[in-house]
Design an enzyme around this catalytic site. Structure first.
Site, PDB file in Angstrom:
ATOM      1  N   CYS A 141      -5.368 183.250  -2.990  1.00 37.59           N
ATOM      2  CA  CYS A 141      -5.797 182.418  -4.116  1.00 37.59           C
ATOM      3  C   CYS A 141      -7.322 182.926  -4.550  1.00 37.59           C
ATOM      4  O   CYS A 141      -7.916 182.921  -5.579  1.00 37.59           O
ATOM      5  CB  CYS A 141      -5.798 181.095  -4.213  1.00 37.59           C
ATOM      6  SG  CYS A 141      -4.167 180.382  -3.467  1.00 37.59           S
ATOM      7  N   CYS A 185      -8.867 185.318  -7.194  1.00 35.69           N
ATOM      8  CA  CYS A 185      -8.918 185.145  -8.694  1.00 35.69           C
ATOM      9  C   CYS A 185      -9.415 183.891  -9.104  1.00 35.69           C
ATOM     10  O   CYS A 185     -10.193 183.903 -10.034  1.00 35.69           O
ATOM     11  CB  CYS A 185      -7.439 185.071  -8.992  1.00 35.69           C
ATOM     12  SG  CYS A 185      -6.473 186.692  -9.087  1.00 35.69           S
ATOM     13  N   HIS A 186      -9.397 182.930  -8.271  1.00 34.92           N
ATOM     14  CA  HIS A 186      -9.842 181.554  -8.370  1.00 34.92           C
ATOM     15  C   HIS A 186     -11.433 181.249  -8.074  1.00 34.92           C
ATOM     16  O   HIS A 186     -12.047 180.470  -8.376  1.00 34.92           O
ATOM     17  CB  HIS A 186      -9.080 180.260  -8.086  1.00 34.92           C
ATOM     18  CG  HIS A 186      -7.716 180.563  -8.913  1.00 34.92           C
ATOM     19  ND1 HIS A 186      -7.574 180.153 -10.160  1.00 34.92           N
ATOM     20  CD2 HIS A 186      -6.499 180.953  -8.348  1.00 34.92           C
ATOM     21  CE1 HIS A 186      -6.328 180.053 -10.246  1.00 34.92           C
ATOM     22  NE2 HIS A 186      -5.531 180.807  -9.439  1.00 34.92           N
ATOM     23  N   MET A 188       0.183 184.348 -13.178  1.00 40.76           N
ATOM     24  CA  MET A 188       0.000 183.436 -11.831  1.00 40.76           C
ATOM     25  C   MET A 188       1.514 183.657 -10.990  1.00 40.76           C
ATOM     26  O   MET A 188       2.450 183.553 -11.567  1.00 40.76           O
ATOM     27  CB  MET A 188       0.248 182.032 -12.042  1.00 40.76           C
ATOM     28  CG  MET A 188       0.205 180.902 -11.315  1.00 40.76           C
ATOM     29  SD  MET A 188      -1.209 180.867 -10.064  1.00 40.76           S
ATOM     30  CE  MET A 188      -0.456 179.473  -8.793  1.00 40.76           C
ATOM     31  N   HIS A 221     -14.652 192.906 -13.865  1.00 36.70           N
ATOM     32  CA  HIS A 221     -13.854 193.279 -12.876  1.00 36.70           C
ATOM     33  C   HIS A 221     -13.908 194.789 -12.356  1.00 36.70           C
ATOM     34  O   HIS A 221     -14.799 195.003 -11.500  1.00 36.70           O
ATOM     35  CB  HIS A 221     -12.125 192.774 -13.223  1.00 36.70           C
ATOM     36  CG  HIS A 221     -11.318 192.958 -12.116  1.00 36.70           C
ATOM     37  ND1 HIS A 221     -11.525 192.379 -10.911  1.00 36.70           N
ATOM     38  CD2 HIS A 221     -10.234 193.752 -11.713  1.00 36.70           C
ATOM     39  CE1 HIS A 221     -10.487 192.785  -9.918  1.00 36.70           C
ATOM     40  NE2 HIS A 221      -9.856 193.581 -10.360  1.00 36.70           N
ATOM     41  N   HIS A 256      -6.764 195.705 -16.890  1.00 35.78           N
ATOM     42  CA  HIS A 256      -6.963 196.028 -15.591  1.00 35.78           C
ATOM     43  C   HIS A 256      -6.578 197.627 -15.310  1.00 35.78           C
ATOM     44  O   HIS A 256      -5.635 197.855 -14.937  1.00 35.78           O
ATOM     45  CB  HIS A 256      -5.730 195.515 -14.595  1.00 35.78           C
ATOM     46  CG  HIS A 256      -6.142 195.401 -13.061  1.00 35.78           C
ATOM     47  ND1 HIS A 256      -6.075 196.372 -12.230  1.00 35.78           N
ATOM     48  CD2 HIS A 256      -6.728 194.231 -12.189  1.00 35.78           C
ATOM     49  CE1 HIS A 256      -6.374 196.261 -11.181  1.00 35.78           C
ATOM     50  NE2 HIS A 256      -6.766 194.970 -11.117  1.00 35.78           N
TER      51      HIS A 256
END
Length: 579
Positions: free
Chosen positions: A83, A86-87, A124, A363, A405
């Protein structure tokens, strides 16, 4: 009902329930990293998480649901394994939404359990229904994210110097290439869960060697000369390989932090191979090193104010780094602040950094065809920032599809609009084509001139080549196996015709497994495209080679050593930014 239809029906049947989560505080922008995502539905081996085993300080919140110490440790490991990318380590959010306790405790356990189990159509993962997490693990994670996030330790010059190793001194290395390898057509292939890379000869398709490089290998980058290969993994370990040796082998290594993604070397004339740089997810910083030994020279922290609200952020992780061709500079993405650091490396004692304000959250990205403009994906903002590396300024901001992306993106000449740069998207099925020629096509420059519809969302990489008429688009994170196990290919001269879907996973002829098709990569000549058919660590994977002109199967590379292959980096193309 076939397997693909079944998966689609399950996904769509949850749409109403999950729509609540999509509009929630931490929903649809979350995504798994290609080098971190589950390859076969089960948790993969490959060494401990780079942060999961670190000693951390935990702050107790009295409103948090109870957990035993053992449960908390399990939750911590799963979080950093699945996780955090991303978080964020501190759960402040980036590609994924914030998971701070003021949000998670308010949402409550039932809401969180549903969200973790079923995921969301926006990216998600469905950790529960996919079988990645057991029912007990979902319960642990439901409670874990309602506890205050533990803070990892810092990692500075003292720790870096202690980890630094030079296996072969510069003066003891070959003065010329000592092997018969066709280095420009050599591929460095990421073996993600094995913690290794495979060097594969582009002509014979034979594995030259398999080299240990560390946990969860992320990318390979080439020095400007094409001699040195730099490999970095999630554990922030950099391994420098000399391709001139009789048998290519590591000559130096260093660990630059606790978790990382990016490494790059100097390319400006006069500085070739002299400087290296790596950025870390934790601590949030980047380090400049000697390009021939990896000796750490300068550490720069990225903590600071966000580009939009001017609020302090404690965890601006370094994502992509690219090397400028116009100035002796690196462009460093500070993800959470939305700031690009243009780092001039001519004087490391008096370092000059130009700060470019862009949308959040940065990113990856790559150069357009002239190498002047950096096309930088702010994926959670659904935008591409265009940075002029010659003038050191933001040239434009372009609205694109949901969660771009691009990898490095794809450059080609559009039959109507001239030179364009393309990005795919995690969050939808589109491909955005952006005009990149402000001189000859000023009306088309820095805007989306055409939007293509590909096979589906969950795209990670797309690729073409200056000698090709094809644009290849993967979608390995799409929930439909028919799509994730295939590749969409467009005819650049007839884009309105739509795509052809090629069953790359089927062509691989491997045993049952996830068979996600990921990251097209060309050979030096531009007449072959290589695809990873990526299954779980205990399943059979392969690399499929397709003739670019005929779109027919040319070769399948299978070997027990090809464990979870993902990224493939052709030496010449990586060295010269051909994409």
């Amino acid at each position: 009902m076939n397997q693909g239809a079944f998966h689609r029906s399950v996904w769509l049947s949850m749409a109403t329930l999950i729509s609540l989560a999509v509009t929630g505080a931490f929903a649809a922008d979350d995504k798994p990293d290609v080098h971190r995502a589950v390859a076969g539905g089960k948790m993969q081996a490959g060494g401990p998480s780079p942060l999961g085993d670190a000693d951390m300080v935990q702050t107790i919140n009295p409103k948090s649901p109870p957990m035993t110490k053992v449960e908390f440790e399990v939750g911590k490991k799963i979080y950093f394994e699945r996780c955090a990318g991303c978080h964020g380590v501190l759960r402040k959010g980036a590609t994924g939404k914030p998971l701070t306790t003021d949000i998670t405790i308010e949402r409550g356990s039932e809401y969180l359990k549903t969200f973790i189990t079923y995921g969301s159509p926006g990216g998600m993962p469905n950790w529960g229904t996919s079988g990645t997490l057991t029912e007990n693990e979902v319960d642990i994670m439901t409670r874990y994210v309602q506890h205050e996030p533990p803070t990892p330790p810092e990692y500075g010059m003292k720790e870096m110097e202690a980890s630094w190793k030079v296996y072969v001194k510069t003066e003891d290395r070959p003065k010329k290439k000592m092997n018969t390898l066709d280095l420009p057509n050599l591929f460095s292939v990421t073996l993600r869960d094995a913690g290794k890379i495979a060097l594969i000869d582009g002509a014979s398709k034979k594995i030259v060697d398999v080299i240990n490089t560390g946990y969860a290998v992320h990318i390979s980058r080439m020095s400007k000369s094409g001699r040195y290969l730099f490999v970095i993994g999630r554990d922030a370990r950099i391994v420098m390989i000399d391709l001139w040796m009789e048998k290519p082998a590591p000559v130096a290594e260093i660990k630059v932090g606790l978790e990382a993604r990016s490494v790059e070397t100097s390319k400006f004339k006069g500085y070739e191979d002299k400087i290296a740089i790596a950025g870390t997810y934790w601590p949030p910083q980047y380090v400049i090193m000697d390009g021939d030994t990896l000796k750490p020279r300068k550490i720069v922290g990225t903590r600071g104010m966000t580009s939009d609200t001017n609020e302090y952020h404690p965890e601006p992780r370094v994502a992509a780094i690219v090397s400028s061709h116009y100035k002796p500079e690196f462009l460093v993405n500070a993800k959470e602040t939305g700031v690009v650091h243009m780092v001039n490396y001519t004087d490391l004692d008096n370092l000059k950094i130009t700060m470019i304000k862009t949308p959040r959250f940065l990113h990856d990205g790559g150069m357009e065809s002239t190498g002047r403009y950096f096309m930088d994906a702010a994926n959670a903002s659904d935008k591409i920032a265009v940075i002029d590396t010659k003038e050191s300024k933001l040239a434009a901001v372009v609205n694109v599809g949901k969660t771009p992306h691009p990898g490095r993106g794809a450059n080609f000449v559009h039959p109507k609009f001239g030179p364009v740069w393309a990005t795919g998207h995690l969050g939808d099925e589109t491909v955005s084509l952006i005009g990149t020629d402000p001189k000859k096509h000023p009306k088309e420059a820095w805007r989306v001139v055409q939007t293509l519809t590909a096979a589906g969302g969950g795209q990670l990489f797309l690729k073409t080549h200056p000698k090709s008429k094809n644009l290849w688009v993967d979608a390995p994170l799409n929930p439909d196996p028919k799509i994730s196990q295939s590749i969409a290919v467009f005819d650049i001269n007839n884009l309105d015709k739509g795509f052809e879907l090629l069953p790359i996973g089927e062509w691989a002829g491997v045993k049952p497994g996830a068979k996600r098709v990921v990251q097209p990569e060309y050979n030096k000549a531009g007449n072959e495209v290589w695809f990873s058919v990526w299954s779980g660590a205990g399943e059979e994977s392969a690399i499929v080679v397709v003739d670019d002109k005929t779109r027919k199967l040319k070769a399948v590379i299978k070997d027990p050593q090809l464990i979870t292959p993902t990224g493939k980096f052709n030496v010449y193309n990586t060295q010269n930014d051909v994409y």
